[in-house]
Scaffold this motif. Structure first.
Motif, PDB file in Angstrom:
ATOM      1  N   LEU A   1       0.841  -1.194   0.000  1.00  0.00           N
ATOM      2  CA  LEU A   1       0.000   0.000   0.000  1.00  0.00           C
ATOM      3  C   LEU A   1       0.879   1.248   0.000  1.00  0.00           C
ATOM      4  O   LEU A   1       1.975   1.225   0.574  1.00  0.00           O
ATOM      5  N   PRO A   2       0.464   2.300  -0.709  1.00  0.00           N
ATOM      6  CA  PRO A   2      -0.880   2.544  -1.221  1.00  0.00           C
ATOM      7  C   PRO A   2      -1.182   1.959  -2.604  1.00  0.00           C
ATOM      8  O   PRO A   2      -2.241   2.262  -3.157  1.00  0.00           O
ATOM      9  N   LEU A   3      -0.299   1.156  -3.166  1.00  0.00           N
ATOM     10  CA  LEU A   3      -0.613   0.495  -4.426  1.00  0.00           C
ATOM     11  C   LEU A   3      -1.542  -0.690  -4.156  1.00  0.00           C
ATOM     12  O   LEU A   3      -1.315  -1.464  -3.226  1.00  0.00           O
ATOM     13  N   ALA A   4      -2.562  -0.826  -4.987  1.00  0.00           N
ATOM     14  CA  ALA A   4      -3.527  -1.915  -4.844  1.00  0.00           C
ATOM     15  C   ALA A   4      -3.183  -3.031  -5.832  1.00  0.00           C
ATOM     16  O   ALA A   4      -2.583  -2.783  -6.885  1.00  0.00           O
ATOM     17  N   PRO A   5      -3.548  -4.274  -5.529  1.00  0.00           N
ATOM     18  CA  PRO A   5      -3.282  -5.384  -6.451  1.00  0.00           C
ATOM     19  C   PRO A   5      -3.987  -5.180  -7.791  1.00  0.00           C
ATOM     20  O   PRO A   5      -4.973  -4.438  -7.890  1.00  0.00           O
ATOM     21  N   LEU A   6      -3.488  -5.835  -8.810  1.00  0.00           N
ATOM     22  CA  LEU A   6      -4.077  -5.763 -10.135  1.00  0.00           C
ATOM     23  C   LEU A   6      -5.455  -6.423 -10.133  1.00  0.00           C
ATOM     24  O   LEU A   6      -5.623  -7.525  -9.605  1.00  0.00           O
ATOM     25  N   ASP A   7      -6.444  -5.746 -10.743  1.00  0.00           N
ATOM     26  CA  ASP A   7      -7.797  -6.303 -10.756  1.00  0.00           C
ATOM     27  C   ASP A   7      -7.929  -7.375 -11.837  1.00  0.00           C
ATOM     28  O   ASP A   7      -7.001  -7.616 -12.622  1.00  0.00           O
ATOM     29  N   ALA A   8      -9.077  -8.010 -11.890  1.00  0.00           N
ATOM     30  CA  ALA A   8      -9.283  -9.141 -12.797  1.00  0.00           C
ATOM     31  C   ALA A   8      -9.120  -8.733 -14.255  1.00  0.00           C
ATOM     32  O   ALA A   8      -8.547  -9.480 -15.065  1.00  0.00           O
ATOM     33  N   GLY A   9      -9.619  -7.542 -14.600  1.00  0.00           N
ATOM     34  CA  GLY A   9      -9.468  -7.073 -15.975  1.00  0.00           C
ATOM     35  C   GLY A   9      -8.017  -6.872 -16.358  1.00  0.00           C
ATOM     36  O   GLY A   9      -7.591  -7.217 -17.475  1.00  0.00           O
ATOM     37  N   GLY A  10      -7.244  -6.314 -15.441  1.00  0.00           N
ATOM     38  CA  GLY A  10      -5.819  -6.111 -15.689  1.00  0.00           C
ATOM     39  C   GLY A  10      -5.077  -7.430 -15.823  1.00  0.00           C
ATOM     40  O   GLY A  10      -4.200  -7.579 -16.677  1.00  0.00           O
ATOM     41  N   ILE A  11      -5.430  -8.391 -14.967  1.00  0.00           N
ATOM     42  CA  ILE A  11      -4.809  -9.712 -15.044  1.00  0.00           C
ATOM     43  C   ILE A  11      -5.069 -10.337 -16.413  1.00  0.00           C
ATOM     44  O   ILE A  11      -4.165 -10.930 -17.023  1.00  0.00           O
ATOM     45  N   GLU A  12      -6.282 -10.192 -16.920  1.00  0.00           N
ATOM     46  CA  GLU A  12      -6.624 -10.777 -18.212  1.00  0.00           C
ATOM     47  C   GLU A  12      -5.841 -10.104 -19.350  1.00  0.00           C
ATOM     48  O   GLU A  12      -5.351 -10.776 -20.262  1.00  0.00           O
ATOM     49  N   LYS A  13      -5.714  -8.778 -19.301  1.00  0.00           N
ATOM     50  CA  LYS A  13      -4.916  -8.061 -20.305  1.00  0.00           C
ATOM     51  C   LYS A  13      -3.465  -8.536 -20.277  1.00  0.00           C
ATOM     52  O   LYS A  13      -2.844  -8.774 -21.313  1.00  0.00           O
ATOM     53  N   LEU A  14      -2.943  -8.650 -19.078  1.00  0.00           N
ATOM     54  CA  LEU A  14      -1.557  -9.061 -18.909  1.00  0.00           C
ATOM     55  C   LEU A  14      -1.350 -10.493 -19.380  1.00  0.00           C
ATOM     56  O   LEU A  14      -0.406 -10.803 -20.114  1.00  0.00           O
ATOM     57  N   ARG A  15      -2.245 -11.382 -18.973  1.00  0.00           N
ATOM     58  CA  ARG A  15      -2.139 -12.796 -19.368  1.00  0.00           C
ATOM     59  C   ARG A  15      -2.199 -12.935 -20.886  1.00  0.00           C
ATOM     60  O   ARG A  15      -1.432 -13.702 -21.484  1.00  0.00           O
ATOM     61  N   SER A  16      -3.088 -12.186 -21.526  1.00  0.00           N
ATOM     62  CA  SER A  16      -3.228 -12.245 -22.980  1.00  0.00           C
ATOM     63  C   SER A  16      -1.956 -11.777 -23.686  1.00  0.00           C
ATOM     64  O   SER A  16      -1.488 -12.411 -24.642  1.00  0.00           O
ATOM     65  N   ALA A  17      -1.385 -10.667 -23.213  1.00  0.00           N
ATOM     66  CA  ALA A  17      -0.162 -10.144 -23.827  1.00  0.00           C
ATOM     67  C   ALA A  17       1.013 -11.091 -23.637  1.00  0.00           C
ATOM     68  O   ALA A  17       1.825 -11.284 -24.541  1.00  0.00           O
ATOM     69  N   MET A  18       1.115 -11.700 -22.444  1.00  0.00           N
ATOM     70  CA  MET A  18       2.201 -12.626 -22.185  1.00  0.00           C
ATOM     71  C   MET A  18       2.030 -13.898 -23.011  1.00  0.00           C
ATOM     72  O   MET A  18       3.003 -14.437 -23.555  1.00  0.00           O
ATOM     73  N   ALA A  19       0.792 -14.365 -23.150  1.00  0.00           N
ATOM     74  CA  ALA A  19       0.535 -15.548 -23.951  1.00  0.00           C
ATOM     75  C   ALA A  19       0.866 -15.304 -25.418  1.00  0.00           C
ATOM     76  O   ALA A  19       1.363 -16.193 -26.121  1.00  0.00           O
ATOM     77  N   GLY A  20       0.627 -14.068 -25.877  1.00  0.00           N
ATOM     78  CA  GLY A  20       0.936 -13.718 -27.257  1.00  0.00           C
ATOM     79  C   GLY A  20       2.423 -13.818 -27.576  1.00  0.00           C
ATOM     80  O   GLY A  20       2.804 -14.007 -28.749  1.00  0.00           O
ATOM     81  N   LEU A  21       3.243 -13.698 -26.558  1.00  0.00           N
ATOM     82  CA  LEU A  21       4.699 -13.848 -26.725  1.00  0.00           C
ATOM     83  C   LEU A  21       5.193 -15.253 -26.363  1.00  0.00           C
ATOM     84  O   LEU A  21       6.395 -15.509 -26.381  1.00  0.00           O
ATOM     85  N   GLY A  22       4.255 -16.111 -25.993  1.00  0.00           N
ATOM     86  CA  GLY A  22       4.647 -17.467 -25.628  1.00  0.00           C
ATOM     87  C   GLY A  22       5.313 -17.569 -24.273  1.00  0.00           C
ATOM     88  O   GLY A  22       5.997 -18.557 -23.987  1.00  0.00           O
ATOM     89  N   LEU A  23       5.068 -16.569 -23.425  1.00  0.00           N
ATOM     90  CA  LEU A  23       5.715 -16.570 -22.113  1.00  0.00           C
ATOM     91  C   LEU A  23       4.970 -17.442 -21.116  1.00  0.00           C
ATOM     92  O   LEU A  23       5.563 -17.956 -20.172  1.00  0.00           O
ATOM     93  N   ILE A  24       3.658 -17.597 -21.325  1.00  0.00           N
ATOM     94  CA  ILE A  24       2.857 -18.452 -20.458  1.00  0.00           C
ATOM     95  C   ILE A  24       1.911 -19.266 -21.323  1.00  0.00           C
ATOM     96  O   ILE A  24       1.705 -18.967 -22.493  1.00  0.00           O
TER      97      ILE A  24
END
Length: 293
Positions: free
Chosen positions: A270-293
């Motif tokens: 804190l004061p930074l809050a964890p990444l929300d579900a929408g952000g996690i999905e954006k991040l997961r999609s971008a990482m998957a696009g590079l073959g990282l996950i």
């Protein structure tokens, strides 16, 4: 690769139950080096320096230097909006064996150009260690102009700058006004390639936390003048660059490191809050696009 050239990771600081996860930091550093990162930058903005206490700050730098063991350069974040505190952190980093320090413009105080000059001059004269300035107006509410940087470039120990203004015009003026051997590093992944093509020497990178190999290859290509390869790599990684700023830095970068399995917890303080579900999905999609996950 010359010292302080290439892709340097602005490494995240992992926490477990709100406390420094030392083994997590060691593991993350080993991952970085194995993937070709050219240098490690602990305790920058991405390392949540603003919420580390003095003892934690010094320990992160000490542990980073010990773990790296000379394999790549370590540039320790030691900035503060109190000049005496910045000197203390810089001296501690020198004693720990850091190769250089990164010192952010004083936040909140909003000094004028003369105040900035005197602040950095005082640090450089007090501690004998190479220093990179750090200009990030989006964080500090002050923009250090190229004319001030050029003046500081004449001060002993001040060897370069991490420039995160986001302006190609300002970066061009910076490179034009400063000595040829003054090291200009991009402070933003988005401007890393154009900064090198303008005469800069690399980047202190957020994306390197999750894709160190890619950013290292991009910087190597750009520094070698291979525009076609650098351009292709830039656009290949561009969706991930955007995803890593879908929330305040370093929240997405820490979540990405956790998705990779490189740290046990990606929770920020804190004061930074964890990444929300929408952000996690954006991040997961971008990482998957590079073959990282």
């Amino acid at each position: 690769m010359k010292k302080f050239h290439g892709a340097y990771v602005a490494i995240v600081t992992p926490f477990i139950d709100g406390r420094l996860d030392e083994q997590g930091l060691v593991d993350l550093i080993e991952f970085q080096i194995a993937q070709g990162t050219h240098g490690i930058v602990p305790c920058g903005t991405t390392g949540e320096s603003a919420t580390l206490d003095f003892n934690e700050h010094k320990r992160v730098i000490e542990l980073t230097v010990q773990t790296v063991a000379g394999r790549v350069p370590v540039v320790a974040g030691t900035g503060a909006n109190n000049t005496l505190e910045a000197i203390e952190l810089t001296e501690s980093a020198r004693e720990s064996g850091a190769d250089a320090v990164l010192s952010v413009t004083p936040y909140y105080n909003k000094p004028n150009a003369e105040g900035l000059y005197q602040h950095y001059k005082a640090i450089a004269e007090a501690v004998d260690i190479p220093m990179l300035l750090y200009n990030v107006p989006g964080r500090t509410a002050i923009n250090m102009l190229p004319e001030t940087v050029a003046r500081l470039a004449e001060v002993k120990n001040i060897i370069g700058i991490k420039e995160a203004c986001g302006s190609i015009e300002q970066i061009s003026d910076l490179i034009r006004l400063c000595p040829d051997d003054f090291i200009v590093l991009s402070g933003d992944d988005f401007t890393a390639m154009p900064t090198v093509l303008l005469g800069g020497k690399g980047v202190i990178s957020v994306i390197s936390n999750v894709y160190p190999k890619g950013m290292a290859e991009l910087m190597e290509a750009a520094l070698a003048g291979d525009l076609a390869k650098a351009n292709a790599l830039h656009y290949r990684m561009y969706p991930l660059m955007k995803a890593l700023f879908c929330a305040p830095n370093p929240v997405p970068a820490k979540a990405g490191a956790e998705l990779l399995g490189k740290i046990r917890s990606g929770l920020p303080r804190l004061p930074l809050a964890p990444l929300d579900a929408g952000g996690i999905e954006k991040l997961r999609s971008a990482m998957a696009g590079l073959g990282l996950i």
